[in-house]
Design an enzyme around this catalytic site. Structure first.
Site, PDB file in Angstrom:
ATOM      1  N   ARG A   1      80.465 -54.051 106.309  1.00  0.00           N
ATOM      2  CA  ARG A   1      79.987 -53.158 107.007  1.00  0.00           C
ATOM      3  C   ARG A   1      78.390 -53.249 106.847  1.00  0.00           C
ATOM      4  NH1 ARG A   1      78.412 -47.845 104.840  1.00  0.00           N
ATOM      5  NH2 ARG A   1      78.128 -46.392 106.537  1.00  0.00           N
TER       6      ARG A   1
ATOM      7  N   SER B   1      88.242 -43.557 110.713  1.00  0.00           N
ATOM      8  CA  SER B   1      87.869 -42.734 110.012  1.00  0.00           C
ATOM      9  C   SER B   1      88.183 -41.124 110.520  1.00  0.00           C
ATOM     10  CB  SER B   1      86.167 -42.596 110.030  1.00  0.00           C
ATOM     11  OG  SER B   1      85.988 -43.929 109.248  1.00  0.00           O
TER      12      SER B   1
ATOM     13  N   LYS C   1      76.196 -42.560 103.179  1.00  0.00           N
ATOM     14  CA  LYS C   1      76.588 -42.230 104.298  1.00  0.00           C
ATOM     15  C   LYS C   1      76.104 -40.915 104.428  1.00  0.00           C
ATOM     16  CE  LYS C   1      80.023 -42.624 108.310  1.00  0.00           C
ATOM     17  NZ  LYS C   1      78.987 -43.154 109.081  1.00  0.00           N
TER      18      LYS C   1
END
Length: 204
Positions: free
Chosen positions: A38, A107, A136
């Site tokens: 990611r 998610s 995040k």
């Protein structure tokens, strides 16, 4: 149910200039079972290069390799799976274009999203953010009660993410989860391999 174990999510910014591949290999050497690539700030070419190299590294250590968001790069790098968010390509569409053996994770932050993910064919769900997280900032928080409710309703693996630390994962262990996704709590440490050993001891 498939066990995703210690699940490392990459973030070059957290590594602060250290060698990306060495750090991820240190985590694999320490017992990481799943690696998700990611990299929010990588170009497509950089992302593909990292995917191909991480595919080779994870095979060396018999670990699973998941690509975040980029279904095309997951396919090109022969990844084990791809992970998508609520605003990404729908799970059902991803399932229709990838190899039948490719894992698709999604998610979720509430029971409704979890039910939809299961119905659409998700192989696992990433539930979070469980705790406050700096990696995040737009993540919705999920209570332990919500996690328990999701577990009671959904019979596919759950990977928890968001602010996980050695001193709070006991709360998650009681909820029958199959994976612990970690970023800064491991990749931010100087000795990544030994930090992974601490986590493995804690989650076993």
């Amino acid at each position: 149910m498939k066990d995703y174990g210690l699940y490392i999510v990459t973030d070059s910014k957290i590594l602060d200039g250290r060698d990306f591949y060495k750090c991820i290999e240190d985590s694999l050497r320490g017992g990481t079972k799943t690696v998700q690539l990611r990299e929010k700030y990588a170009t497509g070419a950089e992302f593909l290069q990292k995917a191909i190299k991480l595919r080779a590294l994870t095979k060396k250590y018999n670990a699973m390799f998941i690509v975040n968001d980029r279904v095309d790069i997951a396919m090109m790098s022969n990844a084990d799976g791809v992970h998508v968010g609520q605003s990404d390509i729908p799970v059902s569409y991803v399932k229709s274009i990838v190899d039948e053996n490719m894992i698709v994770g999604v998610s979720v932050s509430n029971i409704e999203e979890a039910k939809i993910a299961k119905a659409d064919g998700a192989d696992y769900i990433g539930v979070g953010a469980m705790f406050n997280t700096s990696t995040k900032l737009d993540a919705k928080s999920v209570s332990i009660e919500t996690l328990k409710n999701i577990r009671a309703e959904i019979d596919i693996p759950i990977v928890t993410i968001g602010g996980l630390q050695l001193d709070n994962i006991d709360l998650l262990k009681k909820c029958d989860v199959q994976g612990y996704a970690v970023i800064s709590a491991i990749l931010g440490k100087d000795d990544i391999e030994s930090e992974c050993a601490k986590w493995l001891y804690k989650i076993k």
